[in-house]
Design an enzyme around this catalytic site. Structure first.
Site, PDB file in Angstrom:
ATOM      1  N   PHE A 274      -1.212   4.441   6.156  1.00 27.27           N
ATOM      2  CA  PHE A 274      -0.546   5.557   5.483  1.00 27.27           C
ATOM      3  C   PHE A 274       0.961   5.342   5.440  1.00 27.27           C
ATOM      4  CE2 PHE A 274       1.141   9.839   5.015  1.00 27.27           C
ATOM      5  CZ  PHE A 274       0.419  10.247   3.905  1.00 27.27           C
TER       6      PHE A 274
ATOM      7  N   ASP B 141      -4.681   3.418  -4.022  1.00 30.25           N
ATOM      8  CA  ASP B 141      -5.346   3.330  -2.724  1.00 30.25           C
ATOM      9  C   ASP B 141      -6.828   3.045  -2.970  1.00 30.25           C
ATOM     10  OD1 ASP B 141      -5.603   3.665   0.098  1.00 30.25           O
ATOM     11  OD2 ASP B 141      -5.952   5.797  -0.111  1.00 30.25           O
TER      12      ASP B 141
HETATM   13  P1  IMP Z   1      -6.464   6.994  -4.585  1.00 34.21           P
HETATM   14  O1  IMP Z   1      -7.141   7.915  -5.553  1.00 34.21           O
HETATM   15  O2  IMP Z   1      -7.234   6.882  -3.297  1.00 34.21           O
HETATM   16  O3  IMP Z   1      -6.142   5.624  -5.155  1.00 34.21           O
HETATM   17  O4  IMP Z   1      -5.115   7.658  -4.141  1.00 34.21           O
HETATM   18  C1  IMP Z   1      -4.287   8.162  -5.060  1.00 34.21           C
HETATM   19  C2  IMP Z   1      -3.261   9.114  -4.502  1.00 34.21           C
HETATM   20  O5  IMP Z   1      -3.382   9.372  -3.094  1.00 34.21           O
HETATM   21  C3  IMP Z   1      -1.909   8.512  -4.688  1.00 34.21           C
HETATM   22  O6  IMP Z   1      -1.412   8.740  -5.975  1.00 34.21           O
HETATM   23  C4  IMP Z   1      -1.113   9.207  -3.613  1.00 34.21           C
HETATM   24  O7  IMP Z   1      -0.656  10.443  -4.113  1.00 34.21           O
HETATM   25  C5  IMP Z   1      -2.110   9.440  -2.514  1.00 34.21           C
HETATM   26  N1  IMP Z   1      -1.974   8.393  -1.454  1.00 34.21           N
HETATM   27  C6  IMP Z   1      -2.791   7.343  -1.231  1.00 34.21           C
HETATM   28  N2  IMP Z   1      -2.362   6.607  -0.201  1.00 34.21           N
HETATM   29  C7  IMP Z   1      -1.229   7.208   0.243  1.00 34.21           C
HETATM   30  C8  IMP Z   1      -0.296   6.906   1.306  1.00 34.21           C
HETATM   31  O8  IMP Z   1      -0.405   5.926   2.068  1.00 34.21           O
HETATM   32  N3  IMP Z   1       0.750   7.766   1.437  1.00 34.21           N
HETATM   33  C9  IMP Z   1       0.938   8.860   0.642  1.00 34.21           C
HETATM   34  N4  IMP Z   1       0.093   9.173  -0.363  1.00 34.21           N
HETATM   35  C10 IMP Z   1      -0.984   8.355  -0.561  1.00 34.21           C
END
Ligand code: IMP
Ligand code: MG
Length: 178
Positions: A153, A104
């Site tokens: 999401f 993300d």
């Molecule tokens: P980041 O550090 O923002 O890249 O997000 C990493 C973590 O956030 C992922 O490994 C997921 O566990 C959680 N995450 C991010 N986007 C979503 C989503 O749309 N649905 C569910 N979990 C998410």
């Protein structure tokens, strides 16, 4: 449409499409890593379903191990991921393929990379089921992804909303308006 806790979700990607893409990725990785004996590192909890399905489609000799990222949510403002738990195998001089459910902002992945790079692997690649390129805030390279999605999401196929939804076989997106 389905409901999880207080929110409504609609289907975004079917199990069939997901498994077709994962199969193709398994074949691609099997070619790229032929004779390299790679180690796949699945990031828990979200990647367990993706990792299992992908690994069934890896046809070369390979290892798999699962890690948990310990983050300190009380300092959520920093988004800091402190350390990796569960890495019992040495990755020194190994070709590592990280398996994530979703990239993300990339904050989690950047931290994982910093931790793993300190352990002197020969190479590290990132393979993720889902990638939200418009949400990416960190200069990381996602080497392999199954689906690029909008920054909305999603749940299902391992991904949760407050602990629920991981067992859904399809991927669902949050419904914005009712
Ligand atoms: P980041 O550090 O923002 O890249 O997000 C990493 C973590 O956030 C992922 O490994 C997921 O566990 C959680 N995450 C991010 N986007 C979503 C989503 O749309 N649905 C569910 N979990 C998410
Ligand atoms: Mg995750």
């Amino acid at each position: 449409m389905i409901q999880v806790h207080d929110k409504h979700f609609e289907i975004l990607i079917s199990q069939y499409e997901i498994e077709q893409k994962i199969k193709a990725l398994g074949q691609e990785l099997s070619q790229k890593y032929a004779s390299k004996n790679p180690i796949f590192l699945g990031i828990l909890n979200g990647s367990f379903m993706f990792a299992a399905e992908l690994f069934k489609n890896v046809t070369i000799e390979a290892e798999i191990c699962f890690l948990r990222v310990q983050s300190y949510t009380e300092t959520a403002s920093t988004g800091q991921v402190k350390q990796l738990l569960g890495l019992t195998e040495s990755i020194e001089n190994k070709d590592v393929v990280i398996l994530e459910d979703i990239v993300d902002t990339g904050i989690t992945m950047e931290q994982i990379l910093m931790n793993l790079n300190a352990k002197n692997p020969r190479s590290i690649a990132i393979a993720t089921l889902l990638f939200k390129p418009k949400a990416l805030q960190k200069p990381i390279t996602v080497d392999y992804f199954c689906f690029e999605i909008e920054p909305k999401f999603v749940i299902g196929y391992g991904l949760d909303y407050n602990g629920l939804g991981r067992n859904l076989a399809d991927i669902y997106v949050l419904k914005e308006s009712l």
